[in-house]
Design a protein around this motif. Structure first.
Motif, PDB file in Angstrom:
ATOM      1  N   LYS A 193      10.555  11.876  22.533  1.00  0.00           N
ATOM      2  CA  LYS A 193      10.646  11.721  23.986  1.00  0.00           C
ATOM      3  C   LYS A 193      12.074  11.470  24.418  1.00  0.00           C
ATOM      4  N   ILE A 194      12.385  11.938  25.629  1.00  0.00           N
ATOM      5  CA  ILE A 194      13.618  11.549  26.311  1.00  0.00           C
ATOM      6  C   ILE A 194      13.264  11.205  27.753  1.00  0.00           C
ATOM      7  N   GLU A 195      14.104  10.399  28.392  1.00  0.00           N
ATOM      8  CA  GLU A 195      13.807   9.926  29.748  1.00  0.00           C
ATOM      9  C   GLU A 195      14.438  10.789  30.832  1.00  0.00           C
ATOM     10  N   GLN A 196      15.616  11.337  30.571  1.00  0.00           N
ATOM     11  CA  GLN A 196      16.311  12.123  31.585  1.00  0.00           C
ATOM     12  C   GLN A 196      16.698  13.489  31.023  1.00  0.00           C
ATOM     13  N   PRO A 197      15.966  14.549  31.401  1.00  0.00           N
ATOM     14  CA  PRO A 197      14.733  14.540  32.181  1.00  0.00           C
ATOM     15  C   PRO A 197      13.570  14.029  31.324  1.00  0.00           C
ATOM     16  N   GLU A 198      12.475  13.635  31.954  1.00  0.00           N
ATOM     17  CA  GLU A 198      11.346  13.094  31.218  1.00  0.00           C
ATOM     18  C   GLU A 198      10.618  14.210  30.480  1.00  0.00           C
ATOM     19  N   VAL A 199      10.769  14.225  29.163  1.00  0.00           N
ATOM     20  CA  VAL A 199      10.210  15.288  28.323  1.00  0.00           C
ATOM     21  C   VAL A 199       9.613  14.663  27.071  1.00  0.00           C
ATOM     22  N   SER A 200       8.480  15.187  26.626  1.00  0.00           N
ATOM     23  CA  SER A 200       7.864  14.734  25.384  1.00  0.00           C
ATOM     24  C   SER A 200       7.413  15.947  24.582  1.00  0.00           C
ATOM     25  N   TYR A 201       7.741  15.946  23.293  1.00  0.00           N
ATOM     26  CA  TYR A 201       7.290  16.985  22.380  1.00  0.00           C
ATOM     27  C   TYR A 201       6.529  16.336  21.229  1.00  0.00           C
ATOM     28  N   THR A 202       5.660  17.128  20.607  1.00  0.00           N
ATOM     29  CA  THR A 202       4.863  16.650  19.479  1.00  0.00           C
ATOM     30  C   THR A 202       5.245  17.422  18.222  1.00  0.00           C
ATOM     31  N   VAL A 203       5.352  16.718  17.129  1.00  0.00           N
ATOM     32  CA  VAL A 203       5.565  17.315  15.812  1.00  0.00           C
ATOM     33  C   VAL A 203       4.394  16.895  14.927  1.00  0.00           C
ATOM     34  N   GLY A 204       3.693  17.868  14.356  1.00  0.00           N
ATOM     35  CA  GLY A 204       2.562  17.584  13.484  1.00  0.00           C
ATOM     36  C   GLY A 204       2.773  18.186  12.116  1.00  0.00           C
ATOM     37  N   CYS A 205       2.318  17.489  11.096  1.00  0.00           N
ATOM     38  CA  CYS A 205       2.499  17.949   9.724  1.00  0.00           C
ATOM     39  C   CYS A 205       1.184  17.898   8.972  1.00  0.00           C
ATOM     40  N   LEU A 206       0.907  18.919   8.175  1.00  0.00           N
ATOM     41  CA  LEU A 206      -0.211  18.927   7.241  1.00  0.00           C
ATOM     42  C   LEU A 206       0.318  19.333   5.878  1.00  0.00           C
ATOM     43  N   VAL A 207      -0.062  18.568   4.847  1.00  0.00           N
ATOM     44  CA  VAL A 207       0.403  18.882   3.498  1.00  0.00           C
ATOM     45  C   VAL A 207      -0.767  19.165   2.572  1.00  0.00           C
ATOM     46  N   LEU A 208      -0.493  19.973   1.571  1.00  0.00           N
ATOM     47  CA  LEU A 208      -1.374  20.151   0.414  1.00  0.00           C
ATOM     48  C   LEU A 208      -0.586  19.601  -0.764  1.00  0.00           C
ATOM     49  N   SER A 209      -0.869  18.331  -1.138  1.00  0.00           N
ATOM     50  CA  SER A 209      -0.047  17.637  -2.137  1.00  0.00           C
ATOM     51  C   SER A 209      -0.619  17.801  -3.530  1.00  0.00           C
ATOM     52  N   ASN A 210       0.257  18.199  -4.456  1.00  0.00           N
ATOM     53  CA  ASN A 210      -0.173  18.451  -5.839  1.00  0.00           C
ATOM     54  C   ASN A 210       1.040  18.373  -6.755  1.00  0.00           C
ATOM     55  N   PHE A 211       1.749  17.245  -6.710  1.00  0.00           N
ATOM     56  CA  PHE A 211       3.031  17.169  -7.409  1.00  0.00           C
ATOM     57  C   PHE A 211       3.236  15.776  -7.993  1.00  0.00           C
ATOM     58  N   GLY A 212       4.161  15.675  -8.921  1.00  0.00           N
ATOM     59  CA  GLY A 212       4.662  14.403  -9.390  1.00  0.00           C
ATOM     60  C   GLY A 212       3.805  13.686 -10.412  1.00  0.00           C
ATOM     61  N   GLN A 213       4.438  12.794 -11.169  1.00  0.00           N
ATOM     62  CA  GLN A 213       3.763  11.907 -12.095  1.00  0.00           C
ATOM     63  C   GLN A 213       3.853  10.487 -11.559  1.00  0.00           C
ATOM     64  N   SER A 214       3.020   9.593 -12.077  1.00  0.00           N
ATOM     65  CA  SER A 214       2.966   8.232 -11.536  1.00  0.00           C
ATOM     66  C   SER A 214       4.310   7.532 -11.659  1.00  0.00           C
ATOM     67  N   THR A 215       5.097   7.900 -12.676  1.00  0.00           N
ATOM     68  CA  THR A 215       6.409   7.272 -12.838  1.00  0.00           C
ATOM     69  C   THR A 215       7.403   7.720 -11.779  1.00  0.00           C
ATOM     70  N   ASP A 216       7.117   8.819 -11.074  1.00  0.00           N
ATOM     71  CA  ASP A 216       7.996   9.292 -10.011  1.00  0.00           C
ATOM     72  C   ASP A 216       7.759   8.551  -8.696  1.00  0.00           C
ATOM     73  N   PHE A 217       6.534   8.075  -8.514  1.00  0.00           N
ATOM     74  CA  PHE A 217       6.142   7.489  -7.238  1.00  0.00           C
ATOM     75  C   PHE A 217       6.960   6.228  -6.952  1.00  0.00           C
ATOM     76  N   LEU A 218       7.548   6.147  -5.758  1.00  0.00           N
ATOM     77  CA  LEU A 218       8.383   5.009  -5.401  1.00  0.00           C
ATOM     78  C   LEU A 218       7.506   3.830  -4.976  1.00  0.00           C
ATOM     79  N   ALA A 219       6.971   3.155  -5.968  1.00  0.00           N
ATOM     80  CA  ALA A 219       6.018   2.076  -5.730  1.00  0.00           C
ATOM     81  C   ALA A 219       6.647   0.896  -5.018  1.00  0.00           C
ATOM     82  N   GLU A 220       7.994   0.796  -5.045  1.00  0.00           N
ATOM     83  CA  GLU A 220       8.630  -0.307  -4.330  1.00  0.00           C
ATOM     84  C   GLU A 220       8.473  -0.184  -2.818  1.00  0.00           C
ATOM     85  N   HIS A 221       8.105   1.024  -2.366  1.00  0.00           N
ATOM     86  CA  HIS A 221       7.875   1.237  -0.934  1.00  0.00           C
ATOM     87  C   HIS A 221       6.417   1.037  -0.541  1.00  0.00           C
TER      88      HIS A 221
END
Length: 355
Positions: A193-221
């Motif tokens: 969104k921005i206020e001047q001029p007043e405008v709103s856009y949408t961003v949508g994402c869909l994933v098909l996830s099939n990657f990585g090993q458990s040791t790659d996953f950033l578990a600290e997050h």
């Protein structure tokens, strides 16, 4: 099955989320699934796979194309149609997702659907460019059985709706793994969104996830439940297909700039775009309808200024929505048993680390 990670207190990024927190927050976008979950024989054969369809709008996409682009983070993939998407900057068919060996059948089914809808294709006008993406689900799915048929693709298209898309072990995501746990379909959205001029856009994402090993996953997050066991599965490098939709008025070149930032969201989860991973992004904007036939010599389209601050918000939205969609594919998936009794456990989120 858990809720989306946001409902579990895990907040990704700073931008506001759409009403459904789904790719279908982009007006007109529809998603449909067909899931195969059944034994194939008496010897451990099992269909643990499916098809997912993403429709850019509710009309005839061949007759009213949308501006589009694709970007390859790592090219170990077997997609169809992306060469022409990048050459002409448009998509003219549903975007279809399935397993690696299901690509021919899904392409055939999608072609049949589009030929039935458009009697002029191949006769009084040219052919059609079909877009199909894939990931390898062979740990859970008897992939050599080629259980996906053209009819499954057609059914997925017919079942597409603008409701909140089902996630996890559904459709093309039924047999997929992510970081050694159950992955699959995930989705998220952001509002810019921005206020001047007043405008709103949408961003949508869909994933098909099939990657990585458990040791790659950033578990600290992302903290697992105290009872979460560490996955010992060592799958092949895997893949991810990321589909990004927006209603922001962007050119194909600008879309390419935006969808490149999906790789940032992917990297934040722990992926390093492995050698054997097909990491591919497909993007489109619903802001433009490009007619298949016209007598006009010149086309006029609005597009955002390159140097306007809203472009940076779109970049951030692509990264944030991708990261959250991947996490949702994990949180929404259920422990799944497939071929020869192979089992992939669901990942159990608890909360985000306070920072």
């Amino acid at each position: 099955m858990q809720g989306k990670v946001r409902q579990l207190g895990i907040k990704i990024g700073t931008l506001p989320v759409g009403k459904k927190n789904c790719i279908t927050d982009v007006a007109g976008v529809r998603v449909g699934h067909v899931t195969l979950d059944e034994p194939l024989d008496q010897h451990g054969g099992y269909a643990c796979t499916g098809v997912t369809a993403i429709l850019p709008h509710s009309g005839n996409v061949f007759q009213d194309k949308v501006t589009a682009a694709s970007y390859v983070l790592n090219g170990f993939g077997k997609t169809t149609g992306l060469v022409q998407v990048n050459e002409l900057g448009v998509i003219e068919s549903p975007i279809m997702l399935t397993n690696t060996f299901g690509v021919p059948a899904v392409t055939q089914g999608t072609m049949r659907y589009m030929l039935d809808m458009n009697k002029d294709i191949g006769l009084t006008t040219g052919t059609i460019n079909l877009v199909v993406g894939e990931c390898n689900d062979s740990y859970l799915n008897s992939i050599r059985a080629c259980a996906v048929t053209p009819e499954h693709a057609i059914k997925a298209i017919h079942q597409a709706s603008n409701d909140t898309a089902q996630e996890g072990a559904i459709g093309a995501g039924k047999g997929m793994m992510c970081f050694g746990y159950k992955g699959g379909i995930g989705s998220s959205s952001r509002l810019v969104k921005i206020e001047q001029p007043e405008v709103s856009y949408t961003v949508g994402c869909l994933v098909l996830s099939n990657f990585g090993q458990s040791t790659d996953f950033l578990a600290e997050h992302y903290v697992a439940s105290p009872t979460q066991s560490k996955s010992t599965l060592s799958p092949t490098d895997g893949s991810i297909i990321i589909v990004l939709a927006t209603d922001a008025p962007l050119s194909s070149r600008q879309l390419t700039r935006v969808i490149k930032r999906c790789g940032i969201g992917l990297g934040r989860t722990g992926s390093h775009f492995s050698h054997g991973s097909g990491d591919i992004v497909i993007g489109f904007t619903t802001a433009h309808r490009i007619p298949h036939s016209t007598d006009q010599l010149v086309e006029t389209r609005a597009q955002l200024r390159e140097d306007h601050p809203i472009m940076n918000q779109l970049f951030a939205a692509a990264a944030e929505a991708t990261e959250e969609a991947i996490l949702n594919s994990l949180s929404q998936a259920q422990t799944t048993v497939g071929r020869n009794g192979h089992t992939v456990e669901a990942y159990s989120f608890q909360k985000a680390i306070e920072t």
